[in-house]
Design a protein around this motif. Structure first.
Motif, mmCIF file in Angstrom:
data_model
loop_
_atom_site.group_PDB
_atom_site.id
_atom_site.type_symbol
_atom_site.label_atom_id
_atom_site.label_comp_id
_atom_site.label_asym_id
_atom_site.label_seq_id
_atom_site.Cartn_x
_atom_site.Cartn_y
_atom_site.Cartn_z
ATOM 1 N N HIS A 251 39.257 33.319 46.424
ATOM 2 C CA HIS A 251 38.068 33.643 45.632
ATOM 3 C C HIS A 251 38.410 34.565 44.466
ATOM 4 O O HIS A 251 39.381 35.329 44.538
ATOM 5 C CB HIS A 251 37.021 34.328 46.521
ATOM 6 C CG HIS A 251 36.487 33.439 47.591
ATOM 7 N ND1 HIS A 251 35.946 33.909 48.760
ATOM 8 C CD2 HIS A 251 36.413 32.089 47.660
ATOM 9 C CE1 HIS A 251 35.565 32.885 49.513
ATOM 10 N NE2 HIS A 251 35.833 31.773 48.865
ATOM 11 N N VAL A 252 37.570 34.506 43.448
ATOM 12 C CA VAL A 252 37.750 35.381 42.288
ATOM 13 C C VAL A 252 36.522 36.274 42.183
ATOM 14 O O VAL A 252 35.426 35.799 41.906
ATOM 15 C CB VAL A 252 37.949 34.554 41.000
ATOM 16 C CG1 VAL A 252 38.095 35.489 39.799
ATOM 17 C CG2 VAL A 252 39.167 33.659 41.134
ATOM 18 N N GLY A 253 36.708 37.554 42.419
ATOM 19 C CA GLY A 253 35.573 38.472 42.431
ATOM 20 C C GLY A 253 35.553 39.438 41.268
ATOM 21 O O GLY A 253 34.601 40.189 41.105
ATOM 22 N N CYS A 254 36.625 39.472 40.473
ATOM 23 C CA CYS A 254 36.605 40.346 39.300
ATOM 24 C C CYS A 254 37.589 39.813 38.285
ATOM 25 O O CYS A 254 38.229 38.777 38.489
ATOM 26 C CB CYS A 254 36.944 41.791 39.673
ATOM 27 S SG CYS A 254 38.694 42.120 39.964
ATOM 28 N N ASP A 255 37.687 40.506 37.169
ATOM 29 C CA ASP A 255 38.617 40.075 36.127
ATOM 30 C C ASP A 255 39.515 41.218 35.684
ATOM 31 O O ASP A 255 40.035 41.224 34.582
ATOM 32 C CB ASP A 255 37.854 39.471 34.941
ATOM 33 C CG ASP A 255 36.661 40.313 34.511
ATOM 34 O OD1 ASP A 255 36.550 41.467 34.981
ATOM 35 O OD2 ASP A 255 35.833 39.823 33.726
ATOM 36 N N THR A 256 39.680 42.197 36.583
ATOM 37 C CA THR A 256 40.545 43.328 36.242
ATOM 38 C C THR A 256 41.535 43.644 37.362
ATOM 39 O O THR A 256 42.025 44.767 37.466
ATOM 40 C CB THR A 256 39.699 44.593 35.957
ATOM 41 O OG1 THR A 256 38.788 44.788 37.049
ATOM 42 C CG2 THR A 256 38.925 44.462 34.662
ATOM 43 N N GLU B 47 43.413 49.593 49.640
ATOM 44 C CA GLU B 47 42.863 50.126 48.385
ATOM 45 C C GLU B 47 42.597 49.046 47.362
ATOM 46 O O GLU B 47 41.681 49.167 46.555
ATOM 47 C CB GLU B 47 43.866 51.119 47.785
ATOM 48 C CG GLU B 47 43.670 52.516 48.267
ATOM 49 C CD GLU B 47 43.454 53.428 47.071
ATOM 50 O OE1 GLU B 47 44.218 53.293 46.126
ATOM 51 O OE2 GLU B 47 42.524 54.232 47.105
ATOM 52 N N ARG C 92 47.898 29.743 29.732
ATOM 53 C CA ARG C 92 46.985 30.808 30.142
ATOM 54 C C ARG C 92 46.317 30.535 31.494
ATOM 55 O O ARG C 92 45.500 31.325 31.941
ATOM 56 C CB ARG C 92 45.910 31.003 29.074
ATOM 57 C CG ARG C 92 45.044 29.769 28.819
ATOM 58 C CD ARG C 92 44.014 30.045 27.719
ATOM 59 N NE ARG C 92 43.406 28.805 27.239
ATOM 60 C CZ ARG C 92 42.452 28.778 26.298
ATOM 61 N NH1 ARG C 92 42.026 29.890 25.757
ATOM 62 N NH2 ARG C 92 41.948 27.625 25.911
ATOM 63 N N LEU D 249 38.359 45.113 47.778
ATOM 64 C CA LEU D 249 36.993 45.626 47.882
ATOM 65 C C LEU D 249 36.166 44.751 48.809
ATOM 66 O O LEU D 249 36.258 43.531 48.779
ATOM 67 C CB LEU D 249 36.331 45.647 46.502
ATOM 68 C CG LEU D 249 36.898 46.626 45.477
ATOM 69 C CD1 LEU D 249 36.206 46.420 44.139
ATOM 70 C CD2 LEU D 249 36.713 48.050 45.961
ATOM 71 N N GLN E 77 41.145 44.179 40.486
ATOM 72 C CA GLN E 77 40.711 45.287 41.331
ATOM 73 C C GLN E 77 40.233 44.848 42.706
ATOM 74 O O GLN E 77 40.403 45.572 43.677
ATOM 75 C CB GLN E 77 39.560 46.024 40.632
ATOM 76 C CG GLN E 77 39.982 46.744 39.376
ATOM 77 C CD GLN E 77 40.707 48.029 39.677
ATOM 78 O OE1 GLN E 77 40.251 48.843 40.453
ATOM 79 N NE2 GLN E 77 41.867 48.209 39.080
ATOM 80 N N CYS E 78 39.576 43.683 42.814
ATOM 81 C CA CYS E 78 38.804 43.403 44.032
ATOM 82 C C CYS E 78 39.635 42.804 45.150
ATOM 83 O O CYS E 78 39.304 42.957 46.316
ATOM 84 C CB CYS E 78 37.597 42.530 43.718
ATOM 85 S SG CYS E 78 37.941 40.755 43.631
ATOM 86 N N PHE F 16 33.021 36.637 51.394
ATOM 87 C CA PHE F 16 33.635 36.376 50.093
ATOM 88 C C PHE F 16 34.955 37.116 49.913
ATOM 89 O O PHE F 16 35.918 36.576 49.384
ATOM 90 C CB PHE F 16 32.662 36.746 48.965
ATOM 91 C CG PHE F 16 33.062 36.167 47.638
ATOM 92 C CD1 PHE F 16 32.780 34.841 47.334
ATOM 93 C CD2 PHE F 16 33.733 36.927 46.692
ATOM 94 C CE1 PHE F 16 33.156 34.289 46.120
ATOM 95 C CE2 PHE F 16 34.113 36.386 45.473
ATOM 96 C CZ PHE F 16 33.822 35.071 45.184
ATOM 97 N N ARG G 13 42.371 26.814 42.867
ATOM 98 C CA ARG G 13 40.967 26.434 43.095
ATOM 99 C C ARG G 13 40.614 25.105 42.435
ATOM 100 O O ARG G 13 40.069 24.211 43.078
ATOM 101 C CB ARG G 13 40.023 27.521 42.558
ATOM 102 C CG ARG G 13 40.001 28.808 43.376
ATOM 103 C CD ARG G 13 39.007 29.811 42.784
ATOM 104 N NE ARG G 13 37.677 29.225 42.661
ATOM 105 C CZ ARG G 13 36.806 29.134 43.665
ATOM 106 N NH1 ARG G 13 37.109 29.612 44.853
ATOM 107 N NH2 ARG G 13 35.630 28.553 43.475
ATOM 108 N N ARG H 250 31.951 44.788 49.967
ATOM 109 C CA ARG H 250 30.679 45.459 49.728
ATOM 110 C C ARG H 250 29.774 45.376 50.959
ATOM 111 O O ARG H 250 28.738 46.023 50.986
ATOM 112 C CB ARG H 250 30.004 44.803 48.524
ATOM 113 C CG ARG H 250 28.831 45.564 47.914
ATOM 114 C CD ARG H 250 29.196 46.945 47.423
ATOM 115 N NE ARG H 250 28.310 47.418 46.366
ATOM 116 C CZ ARG H 250 28.252 48.675 45.966
ATOM 117 N NH1 ARG H 250 29.022 49.599 46.535
ATOM 118 N NH2 ARG H 250 27.448 49.035 44.993
#
Lengths: 787, 161
Positions: free
Chosen positions: B37-42, B131, B20, B134, B44-45, B102, B28, B136
């Motif tokens: 870097h890890v900015g989400c868990d889906t 797309e 897993r 992301l 998307q970012c 980030f 990392r 911010r």
């Protein structure tokens, strides 16, 4: 100007090199030898009574170090609220406890119940699944009006009700405002929702706690905008650790937007558990966890009334707002709908009478606190929307109505207790009309209509109050902290300089801009100056970065400290050149005696300070290091005028931003490139609020927009190139650099113009739509058009 | 635990991973390449974008074992041989295409993949390609400018300051 960039230069950012090469040092990049990992088991119901927690099976799982519950934190304090609001009857707000881990009840989905510490993160997660919770689900209160209804379920059993406070401002104006509205020639009323948002810095929160058994020293590495605030709150109020035994480090931080101001349970937990487990303990939020545990933003429901006389002069404003606090009071939550919102209600206009009523409400949702703009976007949105609505009702041009009511003389004391020191709202509006080519709009509308699209133009102004201060005043208003900042300028023997600052940079570029100021003052290269921030063991006690305060407050402290350096250096130079101190001039990094060709270089003076062989030891101490604390006399008041043009597809309701123009008056500007960038980012967040973002709970308090699959963040193809202009400058009169805040302006100033533009587009298409609540998603716009 | 081996930024790398374990975690935590870097868990970012066999991949979305034998490139390997910034990195600095930094590694890696596929993209093509990334902080303005500039286009003529 220094050849590598002084004040006013668009110096390229020095911090970029490490970020562009993967050499940044974010909190999650920090690993401490022997560290264990914590996983928080969080409530999956919005409201429930904890009848039992069985950790037996979980404790036997591989790698588990220890499992903590609320009972382990009964002997320590709860998370404090930093602002005591007094209600309109003179009574203190209701302030419930906020335990580190839930005690007795869970009050929102995501409320932490247990913390599993294990050798690996996977083991901690696996063990958490083996914990057996006995939680009796209770009815959840989600809607604010329902929460205030007689007999509503109480979020906190020990409180009288779900009302945190009922605040009136200025209470003495209440009757006069009521009378003025009753007698007005025209009253425009608007009811609106300023929807809940999630700040969503791209870096999720992280905390690493470490404890040194030999010295008793605690260290916390954390994703914070203000490490000294965290040290003070956590040390003094939660864990009882004196400041000298607690170091808080906030290294590179990947954005904050307010959500990393606050002291969070996970920080206290990791610090506490590191000692309890005698091992470093690390927590890294997943994004899903961030949605359930980062303080959220906005969430106001407001009715605003604007009264006008027969000549369309504003005579009174009355507002009635419900502000959602969520389940607990986050650090500065209570100040946002009050002192950061009510005092902005005058906007850019000379309205003689204003009354703001805010009722803050507890609900079974994630706590709400400051998010970029914090209270000021809410004030600006309702004011600039109601003015647009009034202009339509009266059949006058919305820009002309604004111009007619502009404040034009400064200083100006508003009826909501603040005094604007400078501004020129006519100039920013003039500039906006020019940059946005408003005279060309009719032709552009025609072109859109030829394609079958509806085109709208929306304009608004904004006023912002940044760098909240002074401390003695905000103390009277309920702040439980000072709001000054501090800087230490350490000149090294060879002339290079380290500046230790209380401000924290998490995207703002202080490492580049602050040296530009010091280099300009001393006439040396900016590359000789380095900024140190983000570590309480290195920097003086400062309050960090939020509320667009860094340059205006901390930068002023840095200027004051640098002035002290110059004064002392002149004494040394006078001694070296056997001249009178009064005759010493500092220019281009050298000290000279006026009217002579005598000169000593910067480096000669700094070396003499540290090798004081030829030195006035009887008069001054060796060394060249000075600290200044700066407490501003007032806020700074940036202002601006924004314009947005949209196309609305009448078939689908989809809104496209065709252009966006921002004209801001930030006073003097240190680095125009960085200021432009701050505004760009703020505009995107404002467009995000206007069109896309919405934090949604269902009636049971389940967060339905809990990932980027469901929470619509603005993406590159949702926004256009922006036109920004910062040529209008009325320098702040009370800080040494004449600067104003710029970090939040874009987010404050942009939502009303987007919504005004959409309403304008729909009206141009013959649709009698006067308001749509944000976000203006295609379905909402379509429903409004076809309703 | 299973042994996995791959080439990362031109160097052989190996380690023992669980089934897993994500590629981002392997990079990392085991290789110390914390620029990813890890900015989400889906998925998307896009902060975790790396190149796997020349293709842009969200490294939080594949298992380390799926990269067995692959050529992986990360942000740490993007600078020129002398350590100076490459064309894309330099354009990001020149055009202030980053603030907190980030999302930046993923942005740079996605930009590199885009320009390889499409050396002279239009503004719309850049925005469309991004797309899955992301940001911010920047409102994308200066990121789009930086990528257009890196492709050799005159951004002054395309975007106002």
């Amino acid at each position: 100007m220094p050849k590598d960039g002084g004040i006013g230069a668009s110096t390229k950012r020095r911090e970029d090199v490490r970020f562009l090469t993967g050499a940044g040092n974010y909190t999650d990049d920090i690993n401490v030898r022997g560290q264990a990992y914590v996983h928080f088991l969080r409530s999956d119901v919005a409201h429930g009574r904890i009848n039992g927690i069985d950790t037996g099976a979980a404790e036997a799982m591989p790698g588990v170090v220890r499992i903590f519950t609320g009972a382990d934190f009964e002997g320590v304090g709860g998370l404090p609220c930093g602002w005591l609001v007094t209600d309109r009857f003179g009574q203190p707000m209701q302030e419930p406890p906020h335990p580190v881990l839930a005690q007795g009840k869970v009050r929102h989905v995501g409320d932490p119940i247990c913390a599993v510490v294990a050798d690996t993160l996977e083991q901690a997660r696996d063990a958490a699944e083996a914990i057996v919770l006995d939680i009796e689900e209770l009815p959840a209160v989600v809607d604010m009006k329902a929460a205030l209804a007689e007999g509503a379920t109480k979020v906190h059993d020990d409180l009288k009700s779900n009302l945190c406070y009922d605040w009136g401002f200025v209470e003495e104006n209440r009757e006069a405002v009521d009378k003025a509205i009753k007698e007005a020639a025209h009253v425009t009323t608007l009811e609106l929702v300023n929807q809940r948002l999630v700040a969503n810095p791209m870096e999720p929160r992280v905390a690493v706690g470490e404890y040194n058994r030999g010295t008793g020293d605690h260290t916390l590495y954390t994703t914070s905008q203000n490490p000294h605030v965290i040290r003070l709150l956590m040390g003094a109020f939660v864990l009882g650790i004196p400041e000298h035994k607690l170091r808080v480090v906030a290294p590179d931080v990947g954005g904050g937007f307010g959500s990393k101001i606050f002291h969070y349970a996970e920080e206290a937990f990791c610090t506490f558990a590191a000692k309890a487990c005698n091992r470093p303990v690390k927590w890294t939020a997943s994004r899903s966890e961030a949605f359930l545990s980062d303080a959220q933003g906005r969430d106001h429901v407001t009715k605003i009334e604007l009264a006008l006389d027969k000549d369309n002069n504003f005579t009174a404003i009355r507002t009635d707002t419900l502000a959602n606090m969520g389940a607990y009071l986050s650090t500065f939550s209570t100040s946002v709908p009050t002192w950061l919102h009510g005092v902005l209600m005058a906007g850019n206009y000379k309205t003689p009478l204003i009354y703001v009523n805010v009722r803050a409400v507890f609900t079974n949702t994630v706590p709400v606190d400051a998010y970029r703009g914090a209270g000021r976007p809410e004030a600006t949105f309702q004011l600039e929307r109601v003015i647009d609505k009034a202009a339509r009702e009266l059949g006058v041009d919305p820009i002309a109505l604004r111009r007619q009511n502009f404040i034009t003389e400064f200083p100006y004391a508003t009826p909501v207790a603040v005094e604007y020191d400078t501004g020129d709202y006519v100039a920013t509006m003039d500039k906006l009309e020019e940059v946005a080519d408003l005279t060309g709009f009719a032709a552009r509308r025609k072109a859109s209509e030829a394609k079958g699209m509806l085109r709208g133009l929306g304009v608004n102004c904004y006023i912002e109050a940044c760098g909240i201060a002074p401390s003695n005043l905000v103390g009277q208003l309920g702040a439980r902290a000072g709001l000054y900042d501090a800087a230490t300028v350490r000149v090294n023997a060879t002339g290079s300089i380290s500046v230790m600052v209380g401000a924290h940079s998490h995207g703002q570029g202080h490492e580049t801009t602050f040296p530009q100021v010091v280099a300009e003052m001393l006439g040396i290269d900016a590359s000789q100056v380095e900024i140190v921030h983000g570590d309480t063991s290195k920097i003086p006690f400062g309050m960090g970065t939020y509320g667009s305060r860094s340059l205006a407050v901390c930068g002023s402290a840095m200027v004051r400290a640098t002035e002290k350096i110059i004064n002392k250096a002149k004494k040394i130079a006078a001694h070296l050149m056997e001249a009178s101190e009064a005759d010493i001039e500092l220019k281009d990094g050298a000290f000279s005696v006026a009217g002579t060709d005598k000169s000593v270089a910067w480096g000669d003076v700094t070396l003499a300070a540290y090798v004081p062989h030829n030195y006035p030891l009887e008069d001054i101490e060796p060394g060249l290091e000075e600290t200044a604390f700066y407490d501003p006399a007032n806020f700074t008041y940036p202002s601006g005028a924004y314009a947005c043009e949209v196309e609305v597809d009448p078939e689908t309701g989809k809104v496209t931003i065709e252009s966006f123009t921002a004209v801001d008056d930030f006073g003097n500007i240190i680095n125009p490139m960085i200021v432009d960038g701050q505004v760009h980012g703020g505009i995107a967040q404002g467009i995000g609020q206007a069109l896309l973002e919405h934090c949604v709970y269902d009636d049971n308090g389940q967060l339905q927009s809990a990932s980027y699959m469901d929470y619509a963040m603005p993406r590159a193809d949702d926004v256009p190139f922006y036109a920004v202009d910062h040529s209008c400058k009325t320098p702040c009169t009370h800080n040494p650099l004449g600067v104003k805040g710029c970090g939040e302006a874009g987010a404050i100033g942009s939502p009303p113009s987007v919504v005004n533009a959409v309403i304008d587009a729909l009206q141009s298409g013959g649709k009698n739509v006067t308001h749509i609540d944000m976000p203006l998603s295609p379905s909402r716009v379509w429903a409004a058009m076809n309703g | 635990m299973t042994q996995v081996s791959m080439t990362v930024n031109g160097k052989a790398a190996r380690g023992d991973v669980e089934g897993r374990t994500l590629l981002s975690t392997f990079l990392r935590d085991q290789l110390g390449l914390t620029g990813t870097h890890v900015g989400c868990d889906t998925s998307q970012c896009g902060a975790c974008v790396v190149h796997v066999d020349g293709k842009a991949v969200k490294s939080c979305t594949i298992f380390a074992l799926e990269a067995e034998g692959a050529e992986v490139a990360t942000i740490e390997g993007q600078a020129n041989a002398d350590g100076s910034l490459n064309v894309i990195q330099q354009a990001f600095q020149d055009h202030h295409g980053l603030q907190c930094g980030f999302c930046t590694p993923g942005m740079v890696m996605s930009a590199a993949a885009l320009l390889k596929e499409n050396p002279k993209p239009s503004e719309a093509e850049v925005r469309d390609y991004l797309e899955g990334n992301l940001c911010r902080c920047t409102g994308y303005h200066n990121i789009v400018k930086a990528i257009l500039a890196a492709s050799g286009q005159d951004v002054g003529a395309i975007a106002a300051e």
